[in-house]
Enzyme design. Structure first.
Site, PDB file in Angstrom:
ATOM      1  N   GLU A   1      -1.367  33.586 -80.983  1.00 16.75           N
ATOM      2  CA  GLU A   1      -1.192  33.163 -79.582  1.00 16.75           C
ATOM      3  C   GLU A   1      -1.166  31.634 -79.478  1.00 16.75           C
ATOM      4  O   GLU A   1      -0.457  31.075 -78.654  1.00 16.75           O
ATOM      5  CB  GLU A   1      -2.296  33.793 -78.715  1.00 16.75           C
ATOM      6  CG  GLU A   1      -2.027  35.286 -78.522  1.00 16.75           C
ATOM      7  CD  GLU A   1      -3.266  36.163 -78.471  1.00 16.75           C
ATOM      8  OE1 GLU A   1      -4.361  35.654 -78.182  1.00 16.75           O
ATOM      9  OE2 GLU A   1      -3.132  37.382 -78.740  1.00 16.75           O
TER      10      GLU A   1
ATOM     11  N   HIS B   1      -4.352  31.108 -84.574  1.00 14.90           N
ATOM     12  CA  HIS B   1      -4.091  32.442 -84.031  1.00 14.90           C
ATOM     13  C   HIS B   1      -2.638  32.496 -83.565  1.00 14.90           C
ATOM     14  O   HIS B   1      -2.096  31.497 -83.090  1.00 14.90           O
ATOM     15  CB  HIS B   1      -5.043  32.727 -82.864  1.00 14.90           C
ATOM     16  CG  HIS B   1      -5.024  34.170 -82.451  1.00 14.90           C
ATOM     17  ND1 HIS B   1      -4.027  34.679 -81.656  1.00 14.90           N
ATOM     18  CD2 HIS B   1      -5.846  35.203 -82.752  1.00 14.90           C
ATOM     19  CE1 HIS B   1      -4.247  35.978 -81.481  1.00 14.90           C
ATOM     20  NE2 HIS B   1      -5.341  36.314 -82.136  1.00 14.90           N
TER      21      HIS B   1
ATOM     22  N   GLY C   1      -2.822  43.854 -79.691  1.00 16.46           N
ATOM     23  CA  GLY C   1      -2.863  44.294 -78.290  1.00 16.46           C
ATOM     24  C   GLY C   1      -1.871  45.394 -77.963  1.00 16.46           C
ATOM     25  O   GLY C   1      -1.625  45.698 -76.800  1.00 16.46           O
TER      26      GLY C   1
ATOM     27  N   GLU D   1      -3.048  39.113 -89.254  1.00 15.09           N
ATOM     28  CA  GLU D   1      -2.834  39.799 -87.975  1.00 15.09           C
ATOM     29  C   GLU D   1      -1.339  39.907 -87.689  1.00 15.09           C
ATOM     30  O   GLU D   1      -0.735  38.973 -87.140  1.00 15.09           O
ATOM     31  CB  GLU D   1      -3.480  39.006 -86.833  1.00 15.09           C
ATOM     32  CG  GLU D   1      -4.979  38.871 -86.940  1.00 15.09           C
ATOM     33  CD  GLU D   1      -5.606  38.614 -85.567  1.00 15.09           C
ATOM     34  OE1 GLU D   1      -6.445  39.413 -85.160  1.00 15.09           O
ATOM     35  OE2 GLU D   1      -5.226  37.630 -84.906  1.00 15.09           O
TER      36      GLU D   1
ATOM     37  N   GLY E   1      -9.838  42.119 -81.127  1.00 16.55           N
ATOM     38  CA  GLY E   1      -9.591  41.567 -79.794  1.00 16.55           C
ATOM     39  C   GLY E   1     -10.122  42.498 -78.721  1.00 16.55           C
ATOM     40  O   GLY E   1     -11.320  42.518 -78.431  1.00 16.55           O
ATOM     41  N   GLY E   2      -9.232  43.302 -78.145  1.00 14.58           N
ATOM     42  CA  GLY E   2      -9.571  44.171 -77.010  1.00 14.58           C
ATOM     43  C   GLY E   2     -10.849  44.974 -77.202  1.00 14.58           C
ATOM     44  O   GLY E   2     -11.677  45.071 -76.275  1.00 14.58           O
TER      45      GLY E   2
ATOM     46  N   ASN F   1     -12.958  38.578 -81.025  1.00 14.98           N
ATOM     47  CA  ASN F   1     -12.249  37.462 -80.398  1.00 14.98           C
ATOM     48  C   ASN F   1     -12.009  37.859 -78.941  1.00 14.98           C
ATOM     49  O   ASN F   1     -11.153  38.686 -78.654  1.00 14.98           O
ATOM     50  CB  ASN F   1     -10.920  37.230 -81.127  1.00 14.98           C
ATOM     51  CG  ASN F   1     -10.055  36.191 -80.420  1.00 14.98           C
ATOM     52  OD1 ASN F   1     -10.524  35.490 -79.524  1.00 14.98           O
ATOM     53  ND2 ASN F   1      -8.795  36.102 -80.821  1.00 14.98           N
ATOM     54  N   TRP F   2     -12.797  37.257 -78.070  1.00 15.96           N
ATOM     55  CA  TRP F   2     -12.692  37.637 -76.648  1.00 15.96           C
ATOM     56  C   TRP F   2     -11.426  37.119 -75.990  1.00 15.96           C
ATOM     57  O   TRP F   2     -11.081  37.547 -74.895  1.00 15.96           O
ATOM     58  CB  TRP F   2     -13.898  37.078 -75.884  1.00 15.96           C
ATOM     59  CG  TRP F   2     -15.160  37.833 -76.070  1.00 15.96           C
ATOM     60  CD1 TRP F   2     -15.386  38.903 -76.888  1.00 15.96           C
ATOM     61  CD2 TRP F   2     -16.399  37.581 -75.384  1.00 15.96           C
ATOM     62  NE1 TRP F   2     -16.683  39.332 -76.772  1.00 15.96           N
ATOM     63  CE2 TRP F   2     -17.325  38.522 -75.852  1.00 15.96           C
ATOM     64  CE3 TRP F   2     -16.818  36.643 -74.442  1.00 15.96           C
ATOM     65  CZ2 TRP F   2     -18.645  38.572 -75.389  1.00 15.96           C
ATOM     66  CZ3 TRP F   2     -18.121  36.682 -73.993  1.00 15.96           C
ATOM     67  CH2 TRP F   2     -19.026  37.632 -74.461  1.00 15.96           C
ATOM     68  N   LYS F   3     -10.800  36.148 -76.595  1.00 16.89           N
ATOM     69  CA  LYS F   3      -9.627  35.487 -75.981  1.00 16.89           C
ATOM     70  C   LYS F   3     -10.038  34.967 -74.597  1.00 16.89           C
ATOM     71  O   LYS F   3     -11.192  34.591 -74.408  1.00 16.89           O
ATOM     72  CB  LYS F   3      -8.434  36.440 -75.941  1.00 16.89           C
ATOM     73  CG  LYS F   3      -8.159  37.072 -77.320  1.00 16.89           C
ATOM     74  CD  LYS F   3      -6.853  37.780 -77.421  1.00 16.89           C
ATOM     75  CE  LYS F   3      -6.682  38.337 -78.828  1.00 16.89           C
ATOM     76  NZ  LYS F   3      -5.410  38.996 -79.049  1.00 16.89           N
TER      77      LYS F   3
ATOM     78  N   SER G   1      -5.167  45.699 -83.100  1.00 16.73           N
ATOM     79  CA  SER G   1      -5.501  47.050 -82.606  1.00 16.73           C
ATOM     80  C   SER G   1      -6.588  47.751 -83.436  1.00 16.73           C
ATOM     81  O   SER G   1      -6.548  48.976 -83.619  1.00 16.73           O
ATOM     82  CB  SER G   1      -4.246  47.928 -82.504  1.00 16.73           C
ATOM     83  OG  SER G   1      -3.339  47.352 -81.583  1.00 16.73           O
TER      84      SER G   1
HETATM   85  P1  13P Z   1      -6.369  43.335 -80.490  1.00 15.67           P
HETATM   86  O1  13P Z   1      -7.546  43.844 -81.270  1.00 15.67           O
HETATM   87  O2  13P Z   1      -6.575  43.394 -79.010  1.00 15.67           O
HETATM   88  O3  13P Z   1      -5.092  43.953 -80.956  1.00 15.67           O
HETATM   89  O4  13P Z   1      -6.253  41.759 -80.820  1.00 15.67           O
HETATM   90  C1  13P Z   1      -6.234  41.327 -82.129  1.00 15.67           C
HETATM   91  C2  13P Z   1      -6.391  39.860 -82.162  1.00 15.67           C
HETATM   92  O5  13P Z   1      -5.481  39.122 -81.826  1.00 15.67           O
HETATM   93  C3  13P Z   1      -7.695  39.313 -82.578  1.00 15.67           C
HETATM   94  O6  13P Z   1      -7.615  37.950 -82.806  1.00 15.67           O
END
Ligand code: 13P
Length: 250
Positions: free
Chosen positions: A98, A96, A174, A168, A234-235, A11-13, A213
Site C-alpha cells: 500500500e 508495504h 484483503g 505478501e 491485516g483484517g 497490521n491494523w493499517k 488473507s
Molecule cells: P489482509 O490480512 O487483510 O489480507 O492484509 C494483509 C496485509 O496487507 C498485512 O500487511
C-alpha cells in the site's frame, strides 16, 4: 532444520478510533497466548503511547506501519526512527504494497528506510509482493528478486538476521483469496534462496512471513510450511480472534 521462532504480526493499517483501539488491546492481553510465538501489533502512530502501556503487562511487542529514514529535520508530517525508539517502538513495517502503490514509495526510498531502521535499532518488517498481472505473466520471482535485492542494498551481513521479510502477494491482500500452500511456500523458499546468494548461511536465520488473507482457518497449514516462519495479518488482526491466530499451535 534451523530453528526460527515463529512470529505473528498484526497490521491494523488505518483502522479504529482511540477507544476502539484501546478496548481491543485490553481484551487481547487478557487471553492466554502461546509463549513460544513472538507477537507484534503494528498500530497507528497516534496510539503508540497508550497502547504500549497496556502491552507492558504482556509479551506482545509494539510496532508501527511506516517511518521516514532521517533522524530529524524539516520533513513535515513524517516520523523518525529516533522518535519511534523514544516511544518504545520495536518493529516497523517497511515497503508495504500500500505504501509502494498508493504513496509511490520507490525501492530506493525503502532501502534507505531499512538501513535507517537497523542503524536505529528497530526491527524492519520488509514487505514484498507481486501484482496479479505480474503473476499471470509468470514474473513473480523476477519482481520479488528485484524488490528484495534493491531493499537490501548495502545491508550488512551481521544485521541481516534481524530483518523480517513478509511475502505478501498483492492479489491476496484483503481479498479473501489466500495463496495456495504450495505457492506461498515456493515464494518464501525462493526469497530464502535469494538471501543465501547474498548472505550465505545467515539466510537460515531470517524469518520469512506470508501475508494476504491470513485467518484462523488457514494459519495452521501455512505455518507447517518449511520456509514460512510467521504471518503478517491485516483484517483478521482487527478483533480479538487475532489471539486465536497467535495460538495456532494450541
Ligand atoms: P489482509 O490480512 O487483510 O489480507 O492484509 C494483509 C496485509 O496487507 C498485512 O500487511
Amino acid at each position: 532444520m534451523f530453528f526460527r521462532k515463529p512470529i505473528i504480526i498484526g497490521n491494523w493499517k488505518m483502522n479504529k478510533n482511540l477507544d476502539q483501539a484501546l478496548s481491543l488491546v485490553k481484551e487481547i492481553v487478557t487471553k492466554d497466548l502461546d509463549e513460544s510465538v513472538e507477537k507484534v501489533i503494528c498500530v497507528p502512530y497516534l496510539y503508540v503511547n497508550e497502547i504500549r502501556k497496556i502491552l507492558e503487562k504482556s509479551d506482545i511487542e509494539i510496532g508501527v506501519q511506516n517511518m521516514y529514514f532521517e533522524k530529524k529535520g524539516a520533513f513535515t508530517g513524517e516520523i523518525s526512527p529516533t522518535m519511534l525508539k523514544s516511544c518504545g517502538v520495536k518493529y516497523v513495517i517497511l515497503g508495504h504494497s500500500e505504501r509502494r502503490n498508493i504513496f509511490k514509495e520507490t525501492d530506493d526510498l525503502i532501502n534507505k528506510k531499512v538501513i535507517s531502521a537497523l542503524e536505529n535499532d528497530l526491527i524492519p518488517i520488509l514487505c514484498c509482493g507481486e501484482t496479479l498481472n505480474e503473476r499471470k505473466e509468470n514474473k513473480e520471482k523476477e519482481v520479488i528478486e528485484n524488490q528484495i535485492k534493491k531493499a537490501l542494498l548495502e545491508v550488512d551481513r551481521e544485521k541481516i538476521s534481524k530483518i523480517i521479510i513478509a511475502y505478501e502477494p498483492i492479489w491476496a491482500i484483503g481479498t479473501g483469496a489466500v495463496a495456495s500452500l504450495e505457492d506461498a511456500e515456493d515464494m518464501c523458499k525462493y526469497i530464502r534462496s535469494i538471501l543465501f546468494k547474498l548472505y550465505k548461511d545467515q539466510a537460515n536465520k531470517v524469518r520469512i512471513q506470508y501475508g494476504g488473507s491470513v485467518k484462523q482457518e488457514n494459519i495452521k497449514d501455512l505455518m507447517k510450511q518449511e520456509n514460512i516462519d510467521g504471518a503478517l495479518v491485516g483484517g483478521a488482526s482487527l478483533d480479538v480472534s487475532f489471539s486465536k491466530i497467535i495460538n495456532y499451535k494450541l
